[in-house]
Scaffold this active site. Structure first.
Site, PDB file in Angstrom:
ATOM      1  CB  CYS A 135      45.988  94.840 114.749  1.00  0.00           C
ATOM      2  SG  CYS A 135      45.705  96.087 113.892  1.00  0.00           S
ATOM      3  CG  HIS A 187      45.352  99.169 109.178  1.00  0.00           C
ATOM      4  ND1 HIS A 187      44.407  98.736 110.249  1.00  0.00           N
ATOM      5  CD2 HIS A 187      46.419  98.473 109.893  1.00  0.00           C
ATOM      6  CE1 HIS A 187      44.816  97.931 110.978  1.00  0.00           C
ATOM      7  NE2 HIS A 187      46.004  97.684 111.080  1.00  0.00           N
ATOM      8  CG  HIS A 233      48.967  94.000 109.599  1.00  0.00           C
ATOM      9  ND1 HIS A 233      48.515  93.337 110.587  1.00  0.00           N
ATOM     10  CD2 HIS A 233      48.767  95.461 110.328  1.00  0.00           C
ATOM     11  CE1 HIS A 233      47.870  93.871 111.694  1.00  0.00           C
ATOM     12  NE2 HIS A 233      47.993  95.206 111.188  1.00  0.00           N
ATOM     13  CD  GLU A 234      50.996  98.689 109.866  1.00  0.00           C
ATOM     14  OE1 GLU A 234      49.931  99.174 109.943  1.00  0.00           O
ATOM     15  OE2 GLU A 234      51.249  97.519 110.897  1.00  0.00           O
TER      16      GLU A 234
HETATM   17 NI    NI Z   1      47.447  97.001 112.399  1.00  0.00          NI
END
Ligand code: NI
Length: 178
Positions: A101, A147, A143-144
Site C-alpha cells: 500500500c 480505505h 483494498h481501495e
Molecule cells: Ni492502499
C-alpha cells in the site's frame, strides 16, 4: 499509516461533474502515476470522500521494463474511477495474496480477500457502474474500498508471520508500493 485521516469513514460524494471532483481526480491520478501504484483512495491524499481510482496493465509494465513481481499473474485491471462504491461478495471463497500500500511503504502482507465480487458505484460524471470481478481485479477493488472505511490491509492479515519488508521477504525483487 498512523495518520488519523486514514482511520475514519469517508463521506459520500454528492456533487458530480464539478470542478472540485475534477481537481481531486487529477491530483489522485498524478499521485498514483508518480508512485507507480495500481490504485489510490482519496483519504490517502487527505481528502475524506468516497472516491477511489485503480487500473493496471501488467504486460505493458513489463514492456516498459517495470515488471510487477508481486503480481506476476495479474490480469489487466481496467482504468476506473469508482465513487460511493458498494461491494457484494458473490460467494464465500477467499484467497490469500501479497499486498502492499502506498500508505504503508516498503511492507508486504498476505491478505485474504473475496475471490469473486460485484461492485457498484458511480463514475466521475455520475453514471452508474456495475461490474463483476475476480482475482487480482477483485483484490484491488476491495483494498481501495477498505480505505474508505478506515481499514488498512495490515488489519486484515491473519498470520502476522506473513508481514514484513518487501526486500526481506522477496530479496532481489524490484518491488512497488501500492
Ligand atoms: Ni492502499
Amino acid at each position: 499509516m498512523g495518520d488519523a485521516r486514514l482511520l475514519q469513514r469517508a463521506e459520500p460524494v454528492k456533487d458530480f461533474g464539478g470542478d472540485d471532483l475534477r481537481a481531486l481526480l487529477a491530483d489522485m491520478r498524478d499521485t498514483m502515476q508518480a508512485l507507480n501504484g495500481v490504485g489510490l483512495a482519496a483519504p490517502q491524499i487527505g481528502v475524506n470522500l468516497r472516491v477511489v481510482i485503480f487500473g493496471a496493465q501488467p504486460l505493458q509494465q513489463e514492456h516498459q521494463g517495470r515488471p510487477n513481481p508481486r503480481y506476476p499473474d495479474a490480469e489487466t485491471v481496467p482504468e476506473t474511477v469508482l465513487i460511493n462504491p458498494l461491494i457484494t461478495p458473490l460467494d464465500d471463497k477467499l484467497e490469500e495474496a501479497w499486498e502492499g500500500c502506498l500508505s504503508v511503504p516498503g511492507l508486504r502482507g498476505l491478505v485474504p480477500r473475496f475471490q469473486n465480487i460485484r461492485y457498484q458505484g458511480y463514475d466521475e460524471y455520475g453514471a452508474l457502474l456495475d461490474r463483476t470481478a475476480s482475482g487480482f481485479h477483485a483484490r484491488v477493488v476491495q483494498h481501495e474500498c477498505d480505505h474508505l472505511n478506515g481499514i488498512l490491509y495490515p488489519a486484515r492479515i491473519r498470520d502476522m508471520t506473513q508481514f514484513g519488508y518487501a526486500e526481506t521477504l522477496f530479496p532481489g525483487c524490484e518491488m512497488r508500493d501500492e
